[in-house]
Design an enzyme around this catalytic site. Structure first.
Site, PDB file in Angstrom:
ATOM      1  N   THR A 116      28.812  37.635  43.650  1.00 27.35           N
ATOM      2  CA  THR A 116      29.848  38.508  43.073  1.00 27.35           C
ATOM      3  C   THR A 116      29.646  39.979  43.437  1.00 27.35           C
ATOM      4  OG1 THR A 116      30.004  36.985  41.220  1.00 27.35           O
ATOM      5  CG2 THR A 116      30.960  39.164  40.889  1.00 27.35           C
ATOM      6  N   GLY A 121      34.908  38.609  41.239  1.00 30.64           N
ATOM      7  CA  GLY A 121      34.064  37.446  41.536  1.00 30.64           C
ATOM      8  C   GLY A 121      34.835  36.232  42.003  1.00 30.64           C
ATOM      9  N   SER A 122      36.096  36.096  41.557  1.00 34.10           N
ATOM     10  CA  SER A 122      36.843  34.871  41.901  1.00 34.10           C
ATOM     11  C   SER A 122      37.136  34.805  43.392  1.00 34.10           C
ATOM     12  CB  SER A 122      38.162  34.825  41.128  1.00 34.10           C
ATOM     13  OG  SER A 122      37.919  34.924  39.750  1.00 34.10           O
ATOM     14  N   THR A 148      22.619  37.338  37.706  1.00 35.96           N
ATOM     15  CA  THR A 148      21.647  36.786  36.758  1.00 35.96           C
ATOM     16  C   THR A 148      20.249  36.858  37.372  1.00 35.96           C
ATOM     17  OG1 THR A 148      23.324  35.356  35.810  1.00 35.96           O
ATOM     18  CG2 THR A 148      21.031  34.704  35.431  1.00 35.96           C
ATOM     19  N   GLU A 353      30.518  31.367  37.089  1.00 33.75           N
ATOM     20  CA  GLU A 353      30.622  30.258  38.059  1.00 33.75           C
ATOM     21  C   GLU A 353      32.019  29.646  38.146  1.00 33.75           C
ATOM     22  OE1 GLU A 353      26.635  28.014  37.970  1.00 33.75           O
ATOM     23  OE2 GLU A 353      26.704  29.930  36.921  1.00 33.75           O
TER      24      GLU A 353
HETATM   25  C1  LIG Z   1      26.700  37.093  32.290  1.00 28.07           C
HETATM   26  C2  LIG Z   1      27.169  36.903  33.693  1.00 28.07           C
HETATM   27  C3  LIG Z   1      26.282  36.490  34.683  1.00 28.07           C
HETATM   28  C4  LIG Z   1      26.696  36.304  35.992  1.00 28.07           C
HETATM   29  N1  LIG Z   1      25.797  35.912  36.945  1.00 28.07           N
HETATM   30  C5  LIG Z   1      26.178  35.858  38.242  1.00 28.07           C
HETATM   31  C6  LIG Z   1      25.231  35.551  39.277  1.00 28.07           C
HETATM   32  O1  LIG Z   1      24.063  35.267  39.022  1.00 28.07           O
HETATM   33  N2  LIG Z   1      25.649  35.568  40.552  1.00 28.07           N
HETATM   34  C7  LIG Z   1      26.934  35.867  40.897  1.00 28.07           C
HETATM   35  O2  LIG Z   1      27.231  35.897  42.085  1.00 28.07           O
HETATM   36  N3  LIG Z   1      27.858  36.149  39.947  1.00 28.07           N
HETATM   37  C8  LIG Z   1      27.511  36.148  38.635  1.00 28.07           C
HETATM   38  N4  LIG Z   1      28.429  36.437  37.660  1.00 28.07           N
HETATM   39  C9  LIG Z   1      29.787  36.769  38.044  1.00 28.07           C
HETATM   40  C10 LIG Z   1      30.781  35.681  37.707  1.00 28.07           C
HETATM   41  O3  LIG Z   1      30.645  34.591  38.558  1.00 28.07           O
HETATM   42  C11 LIG Z   1      32.162  36.332  37.769  1.00 28.07           C
HETATM   43  O4  LIG Z   1      32.289  37.125  36.599  1.00 28.07           O
HETATM   44  C12 LIG Z   1      33.292  35.341  37.836  1.00 28.07           C
HETATM   45  O5  LIG Z   1      33.298  34.703  39.080  1.00 28.07           O
HETATM   46  C13 LIG Z   1      34.650  36.001  37.613  1.00 28.07           C
HETATM   47  O6  LIG Z   1      34.767  37.126  38.418  1.00 28.07           O
HETATM   48  P1  LIG Z   1      35.236  38.531  37.783  1.00 28.07           P
HETATM   49  O7  LIG Z   1      34.541  38.687  36.491  1.00 28.07           O
HETATM   50  O8  LIG Z   1      35.042  39.565  38.807  1.00 28.07           O
HETATM   51  O9  LIG Z   1      36.757  38.325  37.456  1.00 28.07           O
HETATM   52  P2  LIG Z   1      38.006  38.345  38.499  1.00 28.07           P
HETATM   53  O10 LIG Z   1      37.706  37.491  39.667  1.00 28.07           O
HETATM   54  O11 LIG Z   1      38.305  39.792  38.730  1.00 28.07           O
HETATM   55  O12 LIG Z   1      39.102  37.704  37.607  1.00 28.07           O
HETATM   56  C14 LIG Z   1      39.738  38.388  36.522  1.00 28.07           C
HETATM   57  C15 LIG Z   1      40.771  37.439  35.900  1.00 28.07           C
HETATM   58  O13 LIG Z   1      41.745  37.080  36.879  1.00 28.07           O
HETATM   59  C16 LIG Z   1      41.804  35.658  36.987  1.00 28.07           C
HETATM   60  N5  LIG Z   1      42.024  35.301  38.405  1.00 28.07           N
HETATM   61  C17 LIG Z   1      41.351  35.765  39.486  1.00 28.07           C
HETATM   62  N6  LIG Z   1      41.824  35.200  40.623  1.00 28.07           N
HETATM   63  C18 LIG Z   1      42.813  34.368  40.234  1.00 28.07           C
HETATM   64  C19 LIG Z   1      43.687  33.494  40.947  1.00 28.07           C
HETATM   65  N7  LIG Z   1      43.618  33.350  42.286  1.00 28.07           N
HETATM   66  N8  LIG Z   1      44.607  32.779  40.244  1.00 28.07           N
HETATM   67  C20 LIG Z   1      44.672  32.877  38.886  1.00 28.07           C
HETATM   68  N9  LIG Z   1      43.864  33.699  38.165  1.00 28.07           N
HETATM   69  C21 LIG Z   1      42.953  34.422  38.824  1.00 28.07           C
HETATM   70  C22 LIG Z   1      40.475  35.144  36.503  1.00 28.07           C
HETATM   71  O14 LIG Z   1      40.578  33.828  36.033  1.00 28.07           O
HETATM   72  C23 LIG Z   1      40.164  36.127  35.399  1.00 28.07           C
HETATM   73  O15 LIG Z   1      40.831  35.742  34.237  1.00 28.07           O
HETATM   74  C24 LIG Z   1      28.045  36.569  36.330  1.00 28.07           C
HETATM   75  C25 LIG Z   1      28.958  36.949  35.328  1.00 28.07           C
HETATM   76  C26 LIG Z   1      28.537  37.107  34.025  1.00 28.07           C
HETATM   77  C27 LIG Z   1      29.542  37.505  32.980  1.00 28.07           C
END
Ligand SMILES: Cc1cc2nc3c(=O)[nH]c(=O)nc-3n(C[C@H](O)[C@H](O)[C@H](O)COP(=O)(O)OP(=O)(O)OC[C@H]3O[C@@H](n4cnc5c(N)ncnc54)[C@H](O)[C@@H]3O)c2cc1C
Length: 375
Positions: A116, A121-122, A148, A353
């Site tokens: 991420t 992250g998505s 993490t 994830e």
């Molecule tokens: C406590 C914690 C630990 C973590 N640990 C790790 C780790 O070890 N390694 C790592 O790489 N990441 C880690 N992450 C990151 C985590 O995987 C991301 O938070 C997650 O993938 C979502 O990404 P984002 O928060 O940037 O949200 P975004 O991707 O910005 O999404 C925001 C919103 O938009 C929605 N959305 C996005 N794209 C779409 C789409 N195409 N269609 C419909 N809806 C969509 C999502 O569902 C969400 O509701 C961690 C996160 C947390 C909170």
């Protein structure tokens, strides 16, 4: 079809449950959550006593469930120190396996998986961290967010861009092992996150970090595929975390209602509350069955991503449902007690994830693809 676990997994679950009762006390969980403190002694003890046994995936699954039933923050902190290991196990060279996996499997070292970035992250294909090949090294520049074990890990499996996308955004991505003590590699511990506050989370900044070319995992350009394969494994473990939280909430609801009945206040257990208890218990059981089915395919090396995403999304939503209803049923005692922490922890399950929206997109895309191919 047999719904009974083999004896060794029944024993592993019992061992994990006994360990959780002894070592994850509610009063400690409150402190680790409040202080956002990583329980390293607990983690080390769990490895020493063989509670965490990465050689047996079923044992890991039920152990995660039982530890998170006691407390998700501490339970996850104790079991997540190999996060990302499967990428090396499946795609790494023998030398990489020997160098990196032994020490994490014994709990001596901690690793992390860094995908991420702050841009979101998505959209995994949209990552911007680059690794440019210069002779026998990669020069890595960029940053990673919400990682993490970020400020305590000894090394990371990191997704980087090694070449420009050739029309397809997910092309040109690779996975490399980046050791934490390299010059130019900064880690900033993040604080104030909603839930699982006993786990360590950090931002990683890489400025001209020189990584040996031999740290490339598998083939250059296959990183996106490796990470997606990894998520199809790790999501089953997140489902187990969520089941643990949901079961933990149900345990606390039943204990609260049992106390009401014992003190002659049974009339307060209204029909509405009884319906809620039945609904939560049913969803917890359904989450378990879905997760065990997905895991059964996975652990026989026949992964079914549709099922795994269903398990992850459903179990996460069950954890949120169970903890929210637990607060309503228990009222003030829940809001001021451990259930408020369970509620915060549950929400994280719907995010990391793969958010629930992303899981649902995977499920429907797979089903629609099968339909369009006439299956
Ligand atoms: C406590 C914690 C630990 C973590 N640990 C790790 C780790 O070890 N390694 C790592 O790489 N990441 C880690 N992450 C990151 C985590 O995987 C991301 O938070 C997650 O993938 C979502 O990404 P984002 O928060 O940037 O949200 P975004 O991707 O910005 O999404 C925001 C919103 O938009 C929605 N959305 C996005 N794209 C779409 C789409 N195409 N269609 C419909 N809806 C969509 C999502 O569902 C969400 O509701 C961690 C996160 C947390 C909170």
């Amino acid at each position: 079809m047999d719904f009974d676990f083999p004896e060794d997994i029944v024993i592993a679950r019992q061992k994990a449950s006994d360990f959780a009762k002894k070592e994850i006390k509610p009063e400690d969980a409150r402190v680790y959550d409040k202080q956002e403190k990583f329980p390293d002694d607990l983690r080390k003890k769990a490895f020493e006593l063989g509670i965490v046994d990465y050689t047996n995936p079923w044992s890991m699954l039920v152990t995660i469930e039982e530890l998170c039933r006691a407390d998700a923050g501490m339970g996850i902190a104790a079991t997540v120190s190999l996060f990302g290991a499967e990428v090396i196990m499946l795609f790494g060279s023998d030398e990489q396996k020997q160098k990196y996996l032994g020490s994490v499997q014994t709990g001596k070292k901690i690793m992390g998986l860094a995908v991420t970035e702050s841009g979101g992250g998505s959209d995994v294909a949209g990552i911007k961290t680059t690794a440019k090949r210069e002779g026998d090294k990669f020069i890595v520049n960029g940053s990673k967010m919400f990682i993490t074990n970020g400020s305590i890990a000894d090394f990371f499996v990191m997704l980087v861009r090694t070449s420009s996308p050739d029309g397809k955004r997910h092309h040109g991505l690779s996975t490399i092992v980046v050791e934490a003590d390299l010059p130019g590699f900064t880690k900033n511990k993040l604080s104030g996150k909603l839930g699982v506050r006993a786990t360590n989370t950090a931002e990683l900044i890489l400025s001209n970090v020189e990584v040996p070319a031999g740290n490339l995992i598998g083939e250059e350009g296959k990183g996106f595929y490796y990470i997606m394969t990894f998520f199809n494994i790790s999501r089953a473990y997140v489902a187990a975390q969520a089941i643990g939280i949901a079961q933990g909430a149900l345990d606390r609801i039943l204990s609260h209602l049992g106390n009401l009945a014992k003190s002659g206040r049974s009339e307060e257990i209204t029909e509405e509350i009884q319906f809620l208890v039945a609904d939560i218990a049913t969803r917890v059981e359904a989450s378990r069955l879905l997760t065990y089915k997905a895991a059964s395919f996975l652990f026989q090396f026949k992964p079914n991503p549709t099922l795994t995403s269903m398990a992850k999304a459903y179990a996460s939503e069950t954890a949120v449902f169970a903890t929210e209803k637990a607060l309503e049923i228990t009222g003030v005692s829940g809001i001021t007690g451990d259930l408020e922490r369970f509620f915060r922890d549950a929400k994280i399950m719907e995010i990391w994830e793969g958010t629930s929206e992303i899981e649902k997109l995977i499920i429907s895309r797979n089903l629609l693809k099968e339909a369009s191919e006439g299956n």
